[in-house]
Design a protein around this motif. Structure first.
Motif, PDB file in Angstrom:
ATOM      1  N   SER A  73      11.369   0.041  22.887  1.00 45.25           N
ATOM      2  CA  SER A  73      12.511   0.357  22.030  1.00 45.25           C
ATOM      3  C   SER A  73      12.054   0.716  20.615  1.00 45.25           C
ATOM      4  O   SER A  73      12.516   1.703  20.032  1.00 45.25           O
ATOM      5  N   GLU A  74      11.121  -0.055  20.077  1.00 46.93           N
ATOM      6  CA  GLU A  74      10.622   0.208  18.721  1.00 46.93           C
ATOM      7  C   GLU A  74       9.885   1.542  18.643  1.00 46.93           C
ATOM      8  O   GLU A  74      10.072   2.312  17.691  1.00 46.93           O
ATOM      9  N   VAL A  75       9.052   1.817  19.625  1.00 41.87           N
ATOM     10  CA  VAL A  75       8.290   3.066  19.619  1.00 41.87           C
ATOM     11  C   VAL A  75       9.225   4.265  19.771  1.00 41.87           C
ATOM     12  O   VAL A  75       9.057   5.285  19.087  1.00 41.87           O
ATOM     13  N   ARG A 132      10.682  -4.638  24.133  1.00 44.19           N
ATOM     14  CA  ARG A 132      10.823  -4.566  22.673  1.00 44.19           C
ATOM     15  C   ARG A 132       9.928  -3.466  22.103  1.00 44.19           C
ATOM     16  O   ARG A 132      10.354  -2.684  21.253  1.00 44.19           O
ATOM     17  N   GLY A 133       8.688  -3.423  22.577  1.00 41.05           N
ATOM     18  CA  GLY A 133       7.761  -2.402  22.099  1.00 41.05           C
ATOM     19  C   GLY A 133       8.239  -0.998  22.422  1.00 41.05           C
ATOM     20  O   GLY A 133       8.148  -0.087  21.584  1.00 41.05           O
ATOM     21  N   ASP A 141      12.385   4.452  18.894  1.00 40.65           N
ATOM     22  CA  ASP A 141      13.109   4.612  17.634  1.00 40.65           C
ATOM     23  C   ASP A 141      12.231   5.272  16.576  1.00 40.65           C
ATOM     24  O   ASP A 141      12.663   6.173  15.866  1.00 40.65           O
ATOM     25  N   ARG A 142      10.988   4.823  16.467  1.00 37.80           N
ATOM     26  CA  ARG A 142      10.072   5.374  15.462  1.00 37.80           C
ATOM     27  C   ARG A 142       9.672   6.818  15.791  1.00 37.80           C
ATOM     28  O   ARG A 142       9.578   7.662  14.909  1.00 37.80           O
ATOM     29  N   ARG A 194       1.384  -1.055  20.493  1.00 37.27           N
ATOM     30  CA  ARG A 194       2.398  -1.817  19.737  1.00 37.27           C
ATOM     31  C   ARG A 194       2.622  -3.191  20.368  1.00 37.27           C
ATOM     32  O   ARG A 194       2.858  -4.176  19.660  1.00 37.27           O
ATOM     33  N   THR A 195       2.560  -3.249  21.678  1.00 40.72           N
ATOM     34  CA  THR A 195       2.910  -4.478  22.391  1.00 40.72           C
ATOM     35  C   THR A 195       1.746  -5.434  22.542  1.00 40.72           C
ATOM     36  O   THR A 195       1.931  -6.644  22.461  1.00 40.72           O
ATOM     37  N   ARG A 226      20.818  -1.375  18.011  1.00 41.55           N
ATOM     38  CA  ARG A 226      19.374  -1.523  18.115  1.00 41.55           C
ATOM     39  C   ARG A 226      19.095  -2.975  18.390  1.00 41.55           C
ATOM     40  O   ARG A 226      19.772  -3.821  17.815  1.00 41.55           O
ATOM     41  N   PRO A 227      18.157  -3.364  19.249  1.00 43.84           N
ATOM     42  CA  PRO A 227      17.358  -2.453  20.054  1.00 43.84           C
ATOM     43  C   PRO A 227      18.252  -1.601  20.950  1.00 43.84           C
ATOM     44  O   PRO A 227      19.425  -1.897  21.137  1.00 43.84           O
TER      45      PRO A 227
END
Length: 149
Positions: A28-30, A25-26, A32-33, A147-148, A58-59
């Motif tokens: 994918s988020e990083v 999850r972390g 994307d950002r 992030r994680t 998304r994710p």
């Protein structure tokens, strides 16, 4: 694109104090950002990236894109393969997640790329030879860890 046929460029690793699902999850988020904003999209367009905008589920899942990359493989909690091409290179960024014991996950980022012709060689010198690519990948891994955790 046959990823194994692309020459190995480098690999960077970090260990995250979290399980593979949380790291996934972390990551994918990083990603994307990190691959949003006018500068990233503008650069992707400037060098002629096949994928210059974010799209898809998304994710991140197979077929999703971020500027410069398309998700070729998304094996949740195990492996995320991003591929791309532009005027000067054909490349892959492969993230692998391995259990490292006691609620920890090792996150590896392997880069593979081909830089054809004299312009490709110059681009490789500018991106890989200066160390800029290595710095960027290490920062990306550190952002996933922060992030994680």
């Amino acid at each position: 694109m046959e990823i194994a046929a692309l020459p190995h460029v480098d690999e960077h690793t970090t260990t995250v104090t979290a399980g593979p699902d949380a790291v996934w999850r972390g990551l994918s988020e990083v990603l994307d950002r990190s691959f949003t904003g006018d500068r990233v999209v503008g650069y992707a367009r400037l060098v002629g990236c096949a994928d210059s905008a974010a799209s898809g589920p998304r994710p991140l899942a197979e077929g999703s894109t971020v500027p410069g990359f398309r998700v070729a493989t998304a094996d949740r909690g195990r492996e995320l393969v991003l591929v791309g091409r532009h005027y000067f290179s054909t490349y892959a960024l492969v993230f692998r997640l391995d259990e490292a014991g006691a609620g920890r996950t090792r996150l590896r980022a392997e880069t593979r790329a081909r830089f054809p012709g004299p312009f490709g060689a110059f681009y490789r010198l500018c991106v890989i030879g200066t160390g800029g690519h290595a710095i960027t990948v290490r920062r990306l891994l550190a952002a996933v860890r922060r992030r994680t955790e």
